[in-house]
Design a protein around this motif. Structure first.
Motif, PDB file in Angstrom:
ATOM      1  N   ARG A 308       1.026  -1.072   0.190  1.00 23.21           N
ATOM      2  CA  ARG A 308       0.062  -0.090   0.184  1.00 23.21           C
ATOM      3  C   ARG A 308       0.727   1.099  -0.074  1.00 23.21           C
ATOM      4  O   ARG A 308       1.909   1.255   0.481  1.00 23.21           O
ATOM      5  CB  ARG A 308      -0.834   0.041   1.307  1.00 23.21           C
ATOM      6  N   PHE A 309       0.295   2.265  -0.538  1.00 29.02           N
ATOM      7  CA  PHE A 309       1.110   3.746  -0.566  1.00 29.02           C
ATOM      8  C   PHE A 309       0.234   4.424   0.501  1.00 29.02           C
ATOM      9  O   PHE A 309      -0.844   4.651   0.470  1.00 29.02           O
ATOM     10  CB  PHE A 309       0.670   4.150  -1.972  1.00 29.02           C
ATOM     11  N   LEU A 310       1.297   5.043   1.108  1.00 32.82           N
ATOM     12  CA  LEU A 310       0.656   6.244   2.305  1.00 32.82           C
ATOM     13  C   LEU A 310       0.994   7.377   1.906  1.00 32.82           C
ATOM     14  O   LEU A 310       2.206   7.859   1.456  1.00 32.82           O
ATOM     15  CB  LEU A 310       1.558   5.907   3.596  1.00 32.82           C
ATOM     16  N   THR A 311       0.287   8.421   2.049  1.00 28.42           N
ATOM     17  CA  THR A 311       0.469   9.724   2.126  1.00 28.42           C
ATOM     18  C   THR A 311      -0.379  10.464   2.772  1.00 28.42           C
ATOM     19  O   THR A 311      -1.451  10.077   3.656  1.00 28.42           O
ATOM     20  CB  THR A 311       0.443  10.417   0.401  1.00 28.42           C
ATOM     21  N   PHE A 312      -0.637  11.760   2.647  1.00 27.82           N
ATOM     22  CA  PHE A 312      -1.478  12.632   3.353  1.00 27.82           C
ATOM     23  C   PHE A 312      -2.582  13.357   2.620  1.00 27.82           C
ATOM     24  O   PHE A 312      -2.499  13.376   1.276  1.00 27.82           O
ATOM     25  CB  PHE A 312      -0.684  13.977   4.005  1.00 27.82           C
ATOM     26  N   THR A 313      -3.864  13.480   2.977  1.00 26.59           N
ATOM     27  CA  THR A 313      -4.832  13.473   2.255  1.00 26.59           C
ATOM     28  C   THR A 313      -5.088  14.986   1.744  1.00 26.59           C
ATOM     29  O   THR A 313      -4.263  15.718   1.981  1.00 26.59           O
ATOM     30  CB  THR A 313      -6.220  13.433   3.095  1.00 26.59           C
ATOM     31  N   GLN A 314      -6.010  14.994   0.809  1.00 26.32           N
ATOM     32  CA  GLN A 314      -6.144  16.474  -0.098  1.00 26.32           C
ATOM     33  C   GLN A 314      -6.324  17.595   0.983  1.00 26.32           C
ATOM     34  O   GLN A 314      -7.379  17.751   1.672  1.00 26.32           O
ATOM     35  CB  GLN A 314      -7.086  16.112  -1.152  1.00 26.32           C
ATOM     36  N   GLY A 315      -5.647  18.407   1.041  1.00 21.18           N
ATOM     37  CA  GLY A 315      -5.603  19.732   1.735  1.00 21.18           C
ATOM     38  C   GLY A 315      -6.915  20.535   1.482  1.00 21.18           C
ATOM     39  O   GLY A 315      -7.226  21.471   2.157  1.00 21.18           O
ATOM     40  N   ARG A 323      -5.539  14.058   7.447  1.00 14.81           N
ATOM     41  CA  ARG A 323      -5.435  12.647   7.818  1.00 14.81           C
ATOM     42  C   ARG A 323      -4.269  12.051   6.777  1.00 14.81           C
ATOM     43  O   ARG A 323      -3.607  12.363   5.989  1.00 14.81           O
ATOM     44  CB  ARG A 323      -6.750  11.851   7.518  1.00 14.81           C
ATOM     45  N   VAL A 324      -4.002  10.680   7.230  1.00 18.04           N
ATOM     46  CA  VAL A 324      -3.053   9.753   6.545  1.00 18.04           C
ATOM     47  C   VAL A 324      -3.738   8.712   5.691  1.00 18.04           C
ATOM     48  O   VAL A 324      -5.143   8.454   5.873  1.00 18.04           O
ATOM     49  CB  VAL A 324      -2.171   9.107   7.391  1.00 18.04           C
ATOM     50  N   ILE A 325      -4.029   8.703   4.386  1.00 16.97           N
ATOM     51  CA  ILE A 325      -4.473   7.563   3.815  1.00 16.97           C
ATOM     52  C   ILE A 325      -3.587   6.713   3.230  1.00 16.97           C
ATOM     53  O   ILE A 325      -2.506   6.847   2.955  1.00 16.97           O
ATOM     54  CB  ILE A 325      -5.099   8.760   2.285  1.00 16.97           C
ATOM     55  N   SER A 326      -4.170   5.459   3.202  1.00 17.41           N
ATOM     56  CA  SER A 326      -3.359   4.522   2.674  1.00 17.41           C
ATOM     57  C   SER A 326      -4.212   3.834   1.301  1.00 17.41           C
ATOM     58  O   SER A 326      -5.586   3.572   1.444  1.00 17.41           O
ATOM     59  CB  SER A 326      -3.512   3.125   3.581  1.00 17.41           C
ATOM     60  N   ILE A 327      -3.547   3.687   0.300  1.00 21.56           N
ATOM     61  CA  ILE A 327      -4.050   3.469  -0.925  1.00 21.56           C
ATOM     62  C   ILE A 327      -3.460   2.060  -1.457  1.00 21.56           C
ATOM     63  O   ILE A 327      -2.101   1.979  -1.713  1.00 21.56           O
ATOM     64  CB  ILE A 327      -3.813   4.596  -1.950  1.00 21.56           C
ATOM     65  N   ASP A 328      -4.326   1.271  -2.011  1.00 21.59           N
ATOM     66  CA  ASP A 328      -4.026   0.046  -2.796  1.00 21.59           C
ATOM     67  C   ASP A 328      -2.831   0.549  -3.934  1.00 21.59           C
ATOM     68  O   ASP A 328      -3.549   1.509  -4.728  1.00 21.59           O
ATOM     69  CB  ASP A 328      -5.135  -0.960  -3.337  1.00 21.59           C
ATOM     70  N   LEU A 329      -2.149   0.147  -4.222  1.00 20.92           N
ATOM     71  CA  LEU A 329      -1.087   0.415  -5.291  1.00 20.92           C
ATOM     72  C   LEU A 329      -1.598   0.256  -6.607  1.00 20.92           C
ATOM     73  O   LEU A 329      -1.386   1.013  -7.482  1.00 20.92           O
ATOM     74  CB  LEU A 329       0.248  -0.472  -4.967  1.00 20.92           C
ATOM     75  N   ARG A 330      -2.310  -0.729  -6.975  1.00 18.63           N
ATOM     76  CA  ARG A 330      -3.098  -0.947  -8.311  1.00 18.63           C
ATOM     77  C   ARG A 330      -4.252  -0.402  -8.459  1.00 18.63           C
ATOM     78  O   ARG A 330      -4.794  -0.102  -9.366  1.00 18.63           O
ATOM     79  CB  ARG A 330      -2.882  -2.496  -8.594  1.00 18.63           C
ATOM     80  N   ALA A 331      -4.990  -0.567  -7.453  1.00 20.05           N
ATOM     81  CA  ALA A 331      -6.548  -0.122  -7.534  1.00 20.05           C
ATOM     82  C   ALA A 331      -6.476   1.397  -7.520  1.00 20.05           C
ATOM     83  O   ALA A 331      -7.606   2.028  -7.755  1.00 20.05           O
ATOM     84  CB  ALA A 331      -7.302  -0.796  -6.502  1.00 20.05           C
ATOM     85  N   SER A 344      -7.002   7.539   8.218  1.00 24.97           N
ATOM     86  CA  SER A 344      -6.747   7.451   9.476  1.00 24.97           C
ATOM     87  C   SER A 344      -7.870   8.345  10.125  1.00 24.97           C
ATOM     88  O   SER A 344      -8.400   9.239   9.289  1.00 24.97           O
ATOM     89  CB  SER A 344      -5.327   7.965   9.809  1.00 24.97           C
ATOM     90  N   PRO A 345      -7.892   8.541  11.474  1.00 19.57           N
ATOM     91  CA  PRO A 345      -8.588   9.549  12.269  1.00 19.57           C
ATOM     92  C   PRO A 345      -7.952  11.084  11.775  1.00 19.57           C
ATOM     93  O   PRO A 345      -6.883  11.094  11.368  1.00 19.57           O
ATOM     94  CB  PRO A 345      -8.545   9.389  13.679  1.00 19.57           C
ATOM     95  N   LEU A 378       6.004  14.530  17.067  1.00 18.04           N
ATOM     96  CA  LEU A 378       6.035  13.277  16.520  1.00 18.04           C
ATOM     97  C   LEU A 378       4.804  12.465  17.072  1.00 18.04           C
ATOM     98  O   LEU A 378       4.222  12.593  18.061  1.00 18.04           O
ATOM     99  CB  LEU A 378       7.333  12.441  16.815  1.00 18.04           C
ATOM    100  N   ARG A 379       4.026  11.417  16.057  1.00 17.10           N
ATOM    101  CA  ARG A 379       2.920  10.904  16.584  1.00 17.10           C
ATOM    102  C   ARG A 379       3.063   9.569  16.036  1.00 17.10           C
ATOM    103  O   ARG A 379       3.076   9.643  14.737  1.00 17.10           O
ATOM    104  CB  ARG A 379       1.652  11.685  16.132  1.00 17.10           C
ATOM    105  N   SER A 380       3.022   8.613  16.712  1.00 20.05           N
ATOM    106  CA  SER A 380       2.929   7.145  16.312  1.00 20.05           C
ATOM    107  C   SER A 380       1.394   6.802  16.261  1.00 20.05           C
ATOM    108  O   SER A 380       0.660   6.860  17.065  1.00 20.05           O
ATOM    109  CB  SER A 380       3.651   6.277  17.226  1.00 20.05           C
ATOM    110  N   ILE A 381       1.150   6.428  15.134  1.00 22.69           N
ATOM    111  CA  ILE A 381      -0.371   6.042  14.881  1.00 22.69           C
ATOM    112  C   ILE A 381      -0.490   4.660  14.143  1.00 22.69           C
ATOM    113  O   ILE A 381       0.725   4.195  13.568  1.00 22.69           O
ATOM    114  CB  ILE A 381      -0.792   7.039  13.865  1.00 22.69           C
ATOM    115  N   PRO A 382      -1.792   3.979  14.524  1.00 22.51           N
ATOM    116  CA  PRO A 382      -2.055   2.863  13.572  1.00 22.51           C
ATOM    117  C   PRO A 382      -1.938   2.839  12.170  1.00 22.51           C
ATOM    118  O   PRO A 382      -2.430   3.701  11.702  1.00 22.51           O
ATOM    119  CB  PRO A 382      -3.098   2.328  14.343  1.00 22.51           C
ATOM    120  N   LEU A 383      -1.495   1.894  11.232  1.00 19.20           N
ATOM    121  CA  LEU A 383      -1.327   1.976  10.085  1.00 19.20           C
ATOM    122  C   LEU A 383      -2.653   2.033   9.469  1.00 19.20           C
ATOM    123  O   LEU A 383      -3.750   1.096  10.015  1.00 19.20           O
ATOM    124  CB  LEU A 383      -0.729   0.765   9.394  1.00 19.20           C
ATOM    125  N   PRO A 384      -3.148   3.136   8.738  1.00 21.15           N
ATOM    126  CA  PRO A 384      -4.557   2.899   8.402  1.00 21.15           C
ATOM    127  C   PRO A 384      -4.880   1.830   7.427  1.00 21.15           C
ATOM    128  O   PRO A 384      -3.962   1.319   6.787  1.00 21.15           O
ATOM    129  CB  PRO A 384      -4.609   4.290   7.440  1.00 21.15           C
TER     130      PRO A 384
END
Length: 384
Positions: A308-315, A323-331, A344-345, A378-384
């Motif tokens: 999965r690809f992780l980045t930040f959501t659209q501002g 938020r942090v968004i987790s995206i399927d690499l192919r979908a 993420s929250p 710094l903030r440790s968060i569960p992987l979305p």
């Protein structure tokens, strides 16, 4: 232009802002929040702790379970600071300051070794680590035409070899598969990682300003530091022969940063050279050349976590921002079912004004660390 993180003199004490307790054993990643002082620099997530560069060759190690400071390595000399690289297998973190290359022992929290580089670099050097070796591409001082590429054993800093090379330090450096790759903008060179000897060069006509690598894939793009309005096309190279391979057509915008998955999906941040600031992450299949998807109006900060690809959501979208968004690499962001994106929250550290970045532990992580630059936390968060 790429945003840079401010660094400075040593930080000898960092303030813990999160909650800790005796019930939190220092094993495994947990959710926590911690603040750091203005002298703090870039952080990376190793297998069992967070390591931060503090400027002038200093380091800080933090617990992955609580965020609490476990150890500090005081600074060395002043100078331009390079990136921080971490080798979890060798338990070393490495950075440079000026003409000094320095490593910290992740187990003991002590300075492991220090080595002098060839020049007092006017700009930060490029550092990569692979296979128990640290590779350093020096930026020359003013008036110096020869750039030094050097290899050091990561465990104890023993010099292994060095070569004078024709390379652009802003063209980056790639290391994988027993080879180290550099480019001078017009020619890519591959060297044996054990000896530094040249083993392949790209054919004439292969314009390569910048190198991106991941898995066993090697890709050339235009330079993120270019002031031009047009850029060389995206081009995949055979890592053995350095001959160009069929590659999907890119957008034509300025390439800023890219990551490549182990199965050959390149996700490239491309931005307008004339109106920067509203770029897109575009995914390309390198094996079956085609463009897969796009995610607009976000940040160039992103990482990979498994498939999965992780980045930040659209501002610019109030419904999903911060938020942090987790995206399927192919979908991609329009995936459904198991391939649907995960959010993420909302976190204050993920706001666009914080200029946030991600640090992802190796392996199959269940947490990631968000580093906020403006209010320095710094903030440790569960992987979305």
């Amino acid at each position: 232009m790429r945003r840079t993180w401010p660094v400075g003199v040593a930080v000898l004490g960092l303030i813990l802002a999160g909650c800790t307790g005796a019930s939190h054993a220092d094993s495994g990643w947990r959710a926590w929040t911690a603040s750091y002082s203005k002298e703090g620099g870039r952080c990376e997530a190793a297998a069992h702790l967070v390591v931060c560069r503090t400027g002038s060759g200093g380091f800080v190690g933090r617990s992955q379970a609580t965020g609490k400071v476990k150890w500090t390595v005081p600074p060395a000399e002043g100078g331009k600071d390079a990136d921080l690289v971490v080798d979890s297998s060798a338990e070393r973190a490495v950075t440079s300051s000026g003409a000094t290359l320095r490593a910290a022992d992740l187990r003991t929290g002590k300075a492991a070794w220090t080595r002098q580089l060839t020049y007092g670099s006017a700009f930060p050097v490029v550092i990569r680590v692979a296979g128990g070796t640290v590779y350093v591409l020096e930026s020359p001082t003013e008036g110096t035409k020869v750039i030094t590429l050097a290899a050091f054993r990561v465990s104890d800093g023993k010099p292994l070899w060095h070569r004078g090379v024709a390379a652009d330090p802003y063209g980056d450096m790639a290391v994988f598969g027993g080879r180290v790759y550099t480019s001078d903008g017009t020619e890519v060179t591959a060297r044996d990682t054990r000896t530094g000897d040249t083993v392949a060069t790209s054919p004439q006509g292969v314009e390569c300003d910048y190198l991106i690598t991941g898995g066993h894939y090697l890709v050339c793009t235009g330079s993120p530091y270019s002031a031009e309005d047009t850029f060389p096309p995206l081009r995949r190279l055979d890592p053995d022969t350095l001959r160009p391979l069929k590659t999907a057509e890119d957008t034509g915008d300025k390439p800023e940063r890219g990551v490549i998955s182990s199965d050959g999906v390149l996700v490239l941040y491309e931005d307008s050279a004339e109106d920067p600031g509203a770029g897109s992450w575009n995914a390309y299949d390198l094996v079956h050349p085609k463009r897969l998807w796009s995610y607009d109006n976000t940040t160039e900060e992103a990482e990979l976590a498994g498939d999965r690809f992780l980045t930040f959501t659209q501002g610019n979208d109030d419904a999903v921002r911060d938020r942090v968004i987790s995206i399927d690499l192919r979908a991609g962001p329009k995936g459904t079912g198991d391939a649907a994106p995960h959010l993420s929250p909302r976190y204050s550290q993920a706001r666009g004004g914080e200029y946030p970045r991600l640090a992802v532990p190796g392996g199959d992580p269940d947490h990631v660390v968000v580093q906020a630059g403006t209010h320095r936390s710094l903030r440790s968060i569960p992987l979305p």
